[in-house]
Enzyme design. Sequence first.
Site, PDB file in Angstrom:
ATOM      1  N   SER A 178       2.383  -3.634   8.417  1.00 39.11           N
ATOM      2  CA  SER A 178       3.471  -2.433   8.044  1.00 39.11           C
ATOM      3  C   SER A 178       4.061  -3.050   6.487  1.00 39.11           C
ATOM      4  O   SER A 178       4.563  -1.888   6.038  1.00 39.11           O
ATOM      5  CB  SER A 178       4.477  -2.127   8.920  1.00 39.11           C
ATOM      6  OG  SER A 178       4.879  -3.443   9.784  1.00 39.11           O
ATOM      7  N   HIS A 206      -0.229   1.961  11.534  1.00 41.41           N
ATOM      8  CA  HIS A 206      -0.199   2.708  10.117  1.00 41.41           C
ATOM      9  C   HIS A 206      -1.762   2.983   9.851  1.00 41.41           C
ATOM     10  O   HIS A 206      -2.078   3.366   8.469  1.00 41.41           O
ATOM     11  CB  HIS A 206       0.239   1.602   9.073  1.00 41.41           C
ATOM     12  CG  HIS A 206       1.586   1.322   9.276  1.00 41.41           C
ATOM     13  ND1 HIS A 206       2.697   1.945   8.780  1.00 41.41           N
ATOM     14  CD2 HIS A 206       2.014   0.371  10.000  1.00 41.41           C
ATOM     15  CE1 HIS A 206       3.870   1.787   9.309  1.00 41.41           C
ATOM     16  NE2 HIS A 206       3.798   0.486   9.785  1.00 41.41           N
ATOM     17  N   LYS A 238       4.074   8.466  12.691  1.00 42.57           N
ATOM     18  CA  LYS A 238       3.677   8.136  11.147  1.00 42.57           C
ATOM     19  C   LYS A 238       2.873   9.142  10.745  1.00 42.57           C
ATOM     20  O   LYS A 238       3.082  10.412  10.495  1.00 42.57           O
ATOM     21  CB  LYS A 238       3.274   6.603  11.221  1.00 42.57           C
ATOM     22  CG  LYS A 238       4.464   5.877  11.335  1.00 42.57           C
ATOM     23  CD  LYS A 238       4.425   4.586  11.654  1.00 42.57           C
ATOM     24  CE  LYS A 238       5.396   3.797  11.765  1.00 42.57           C
ATOM     25  NZ  LYS A 238       5.568   2.652  12.345  1.00 42.57           N
TER      26      LYS A 238
HETATM   27  C1  PLP Z   1       6.536   1.998  13.557  1.00 40.39           C
HETATM   28  C2  PLP Z   1       5.897   0.744  14.145  1.00 40.39           C
HETATM   29  C3  PLP Z   1       5.865   0.528  15.638  1.00 40.39           C
HETATM   30  C4  PLP Z   1       6.781   1.258  16.260  1.00 40.39           C
HETATM   31  O1  PLP Z   1       6.529   2.651  16.790  1.00 40.39           O
HETATM   32  P1  PLP Z   1       7.898   3.759  16.931  1.00 40.39           P
HETATM   33  O2  PLP Z   1       7.203   4.733  17.662  1.00 40.39           O
HETATM   34  O3  PLP Z   1       8.493   4.082  15.511  1.00 40.39           O
HETATM   35  O4  PLP Z   1       8.954   3.009  18.031  1.00 40.39           O
HETATM   36  C5  PLP Z   1       5.361  -0.291  16.295  1.00 40.39           C
HETATM   37  N1  PLP Z   1       4.228  -1.068  15.204  1.00 40.39           N
HETATM   38  C6  PLP Z   1       4.256  -0.934  14.079  1.00 40.39           C
HETATM   39  C7  PLP Z   1       3.021  -1.936  13.242  1.00 40.39           C
HETATM   40  C8  PLP Z   1       4.838   0.047  13.481  1.00 40.39           C
HETATM   41  O5  PLP Z   1       4.664   0.420  12.160  1.00 40.39           O
END
Ligand code: PLP
Length: 393
Positions: A178, A206, A238
């Site tokens: 990320s 992602h 996302k």
């Molecule tokens: C954003 C993210 C999460 C958390 O997900 P949410 O739905 O925002 O709680 C978990 N793992 C990764 C790699 C992320 O980028």
Amino acid sequence: MTIEQQLKQALLDRHEAHLYRQRKVLLSAQNSRVQVNAQHYLNFASNDYLGLANHPDVITAFTEAAARYGVGSGASHMVIGHHEQHHLLEQELAEFTGRERALLFANGYAANLACLNVLLGQGDLVAEDKLNHASLLDGGLSSGAKFRRYLHCDLNSLEKMLTPKANRKIVVTDGVFSMDGDLASLREISQICQQHNAWLMVDDAHGFGVLGATGAGLCEAENLSANDVPVLMGTLGKAFGTYGAFVAGSETLIETLIQFARPYIYSTALPPAVAAATRQSLKIIREGTGLRNHLAELIRVFREKMQKTNLELLTSHTAIQPIIIGNQETTLKVAQWLQEQGVLVGAIRPPTVPAGTARLRVTLTASHSLEDIDSLVNLLIDANERFVDSSAR
Ligand SMILES: *Cc1c(COP(=O)(O)O)cnc(C)c1O
């Protein structure tokens, strides 16, 4: 010192280390242009990679479902909160990822905690990439298993971590990292797992929606089945532009989570309208490559233009394009200056990233245009001349 005084001191320390975080208050929809207070900005900080958070068809699906089913889900899935919209979305996610079943979670953080705490306990071993998302690290640490971190994307280091005797062994990695935007070598990691009788869990937050021929993520891109990656986790906040997360895998895995995952059992279900909106996002993602192709073009052009500058761009071919500044104070200054010029980028500092690697985290989305990329690169060149000299690195 009183508790209040101790807290104040910790906040002060954080300020002095240039690590204090402040929220911006958004007044517009999440988009390539956003409004914060009275100002409008070109936004390169969101994870809405396909621009679906504000897509008219997703909004319509959401509002129609809210009109029919109301806003709140009213209860947890196990009680009376599990709606047909959740159920259909789970079936569609299972089919999309090529897994037997999928299970919805309130968010990715809860999904990761749930999986690792259910699958691991005393006598087990978990090996995680050093740069894994905080929720994966927290899940591994709280599981009671022996917790090992291997060097980022280093297969030799991973193999060494897997030698101790343990009942279950699980290897956990982000698909797309990320804060760096690079990819885990999933095929090689899955082979190592098979040699060590370990399960592989991949967090594709992602990659899901943007990678692979139909957008089903890094596992699709690498052609990895449930055999190779028994635990696949993806998020919906996302690229899908809505909210929530899911875990996909075998019938046995999913039933195990339903029976034993405390963050699943003891938490209110997502609003059914969010599930309905997500089904619409999935439809858009499956039916066309337009948004993904546009995003890929923006990434290519951005990298090409940046290669002609002195800025230090990491090798990433995803929507996450980090520019390493190094020093956290300089990183903050650059981000603030860019904001004064009307451009928002993330200023990512320790402890989110290792000390000395503070960075601007530029994210590109399908709602950007080629002109937006031009504006960004020109400002980055200017910022580099103003703030980033060799001593700051
Ligand atoms: C954003 C993210 C999460 C958390 O997900 P949410 O739905 O925002 O709680 C978990 N793992 C990764 C790699 C992320 O980028």
